[in-house]
Write a protein that holds these residues in place. Structure first.
Motif, PDB file in Angstrom:
ATOM      1  N   GLY A 243     -14.964 -49.565  29.808  1.00 11.23           N
ATOM      2  CA  GLY A 243     -15.554 -50.851  29.470  1.00 11.23           C
ATOM      3  C   GLY A 243     -14.514 -51.937  29.322  1.00 11.23           C
ATOM      4  N   ALA A 244     -13.371 -51.598  28.691  1.00 16.88           N
ATOM      5  CA  ALA A 244     -12.311 -52.586  28.490  1.00 16.88           C
ATOM      6  C   ALA A 244     -11.660 -52.976  29.816  1.00 16.88           C
ATOM      7  N   LEU A 245     -11.322 -51.979  30.632  1.00 18.58           N
ATOM      8  CA  LEU A 245     -10.647 -52.263  31.902  1.00 18.58           C
ATOM      9  C   LEU A 245     -11.558 -53.020  32.869  1.00 18.58           C
ATOM     10  N   MET A 246     -12.748 -52.486  33.081  1.00 18.55           N
ATOM     11  CA  MET A 246     -13.641 -53.128  34.042  1.00 18.55           C
ATOM     12  C   MET A 246     -14.242 -54.413  33.485  1.00 18.55           C
ATOM     13  N   GLY A 247     -14.394 -54.457  32.161  1.00 23.19           N
ATOM     14  CA  GLY A 247     -14.848 -55.699  31.564  1.00 23.19           C
ATOM     15  C   GLY A 247     -13.834 -56.811  31.751  1.00 23.19           C
ATOM     16  N   HIS A 248     -12.561 -56.476  31.538  1.00 23.70           N
ATOM     17  CA  HIS A 248     -11.488 -57.468  31.709  1.00 23.70           C
ATOM     18  C   HIS A 248     -11.476 -58.019  33.133  1.00 23.70           C
ATOM     19  N   PHE A 249     -11.468 -57.116  34.103  1.00 25.17           N
ATOM     20  CA  PHE A 249     -11.418 -57.575  35.495  1.00 25.17           C
ATOM     21  C   PHE A 249     -12.770 -58.116  35.970  1.00 25.17           C
ATOM     22  N   GLY A 250     -13.861 -57.635  35.370  1.00 22.35           N
ATOM     23  CA  GLY A 250     -15.161 -58.186  35.703  1.00 22.35           C
ATOM     24  C   GLY A 250     -15.291 -59.635  35.267  1.00 22.35           C
TER      25      GLY A 250
END
Length: 452
Positions: free
Chosen positions: A76-83
């Protein structure tokens, strides 16, 4: 559509297509996620943790199930950041790919008897991959549906990814049930359990084709065009604990109760010989189908009466049902077990209907992927990750399900408190969040309405 221009108006057909694609994609991802839980409850103990006592082996297998939840905040943190920086669509494609590869490799993984201690280590690593994939999935699918939806239908459209969870359970349960009926017990333990994992490859290819055809969220496109992309969206979310903490707590009861039903109860009724595992899988299918049908109905009611009342109603039902659930399970009758599970599924569904929109709109567009994904994942860790383990340990220590019911009640009070604590939708400086840009639209959320 160019990201340098404001997006074109969204047609109703395009909005429905995006919501449907999100539903299909999340169904595939949750199928992958839950076939692991079923395998952990049924066969992973002897295959990957031989030599342990039955309780210790089951706890070890369920611990690897929990690892997937622990990895979800990372995803969630990684893909949220790049999302929030690159776009929702690309992260959705990546999440499905990660999940699909991890699931396929689990189906091909040698057991402890073949490669020794490397088997459980690799199993945990692949479970981490699954957790990372699903950790980035829910937020992206919910946001694409929400940010394409008409102002008066944001709650309904954003509920579609929530429907993907029980449909994934239905699909996983049906596949496991068919395999169980097709082969004998020895063959199922030896190799039959691999079939549901291998089937995932075809489903993932289908899901990827759908997602590659999606367009980017128009609200994110507008944020990009106005140069309002945050440098560190995750950092911005973490610096706002008054929103993040209650947003994380809302899902604790739903996630915990659902996994007690879906994972722990499967091993519980099998070990106590209350009903057969095949019967329990069939009951799970019926429950999940009802669950899937109630979610959009709850979303429609939330659009009329407010999201918060529906969240409280669903969570309250789960809390009140915690003791009757196991009283009925312990009857050992098919009817009793069915009623216990169906009522739990209805409670989960009622709380799930408004959940996606309620959590997403707690955060402004520029940090919405990060905020909603991390909040959802933390709730999953505090609820779903540990619930089957705690339930197994409590039953082993007490010999009854009373302590498990009390634990479920405690989860309910955590979520009820979180629902009451989370404030109104967050004002969005982009004027584009789906909160303050359509305050007067029918069914829209008003910051001045405490029931929403």
């Amino acid at each position: 559509m160019s990201l340098t221009d404001d997006p074109a108006p969204i047609t109703p057909r395009r909005a429905r297509t995006v919501a449907l694609a999100g539903l299909i994609g999340t169904t595939i991802e949750w199928y992958d996620f839950f076939i692991y839980g079923m395998a952990a409850a049924l066969v992973f103990a002897p295959q990957f943790f031989p030599g342990a006592s039955p309780v210790a082996g089951t706890l070890a297998a369920l611990s690897t199930f929990a690892v997937g939840f622990l990895a979800r905040p990372i995803g969630g943190a990684l893909m949220g950041h790049f999302g929030d920086r690159v776009g929702r669509r690309s992260m959705l494609v990546l999440s499905l790919l990660i999940m699909g590869v991890g699931t396929l490799l689990i189906g091909l993984l040698p057991t402890y008897a073949t490669i020794g201690v490397a088997a459980p280590i690799l199993l945990v690593l692949l479970r981490v991959a699954q957790g990372i994939g699903v950790g980035g999935e829910w937020g992206g699918a919910t946001l694409l549906a929400l940010e394409h939806a008409p102002a008066s239908r944001r709650t309904l459209y954003s509920s579609f990814p929530q429907v993907g969870l029980p449909l994934g359970v239905v699909l996983a349960s049906l596949v496991f049930l068919l395999v169980r009926l097709a082969v004998d017990e020895a063959a199922f333990v030896a190799w039959g359990w691999r079939i549901p994992f291998l089937i995932s490859a075809a489903l993932v290819v289908f899901g990827l084709v759908l997602r590659l055809r999606l367009e980017e969220s128009p609200q994110f496109a507008r944020v990009r065009s106005r140069d309002q992309v945050r440098r560190s969206p995750l950092g911005d979310v973490l610096r706002a604990p008054r929103t993040l903490l209650p947003a994380s707590g809302i899902n604790v009861a739903v996630s915990g109760t659902a996994n007690i039903m879906l994972v722990f109860t499967l091993s519980y009724v099998t070990a106590r010989q209350l009903v057969s595992s095949s019967t329990m899988l069939a009951i799970t299918v019926i429950t999940a189908m009802i669950w899937a049908g109630v979610i959009p109905l709850a979303a429609i009611l939330a659009e009329r009466y407010g999201r918060r009342p529906l969240l409280l109603a669903g969570t309250g039902l789960l809390t009140a049902w915690a003791f009757p659930y196991f009283w009925l399970i312990d009857t050992g009758t098919v009817g009793g077990v069915l009623v216990a599970c169906v009522m739990t599924g209805i409670g989960v569904a009622v709380a799930s209907g408004p959940y996606g929109a309620h959590i997403a709109e707690a955060f402004p567009t520029a940090v919405r992927y990060s905020g909603s994904s991390v909040a959802y994942a933390i709730g999953g860790v505090l609820g779903g990750a540990v619930a089957p383990i705690v339930a197994t340990a409590l039953f082993a220590a007490t010999g009854t399900a009373t302590a498990i019911s009390a634990y479920a009640v405690a989860l309910g009070f955590v979520s009820i408190t979180a629902v009451l604590t989370l404030g109104s939708p967050c004002p969005d400086p982009s004027g584009d969040s789906g909160t303050n840009d359509h305050l007067d639209a029918p069914g829209a959320v008003s910051a001045s309405d405490p029931t929403r």
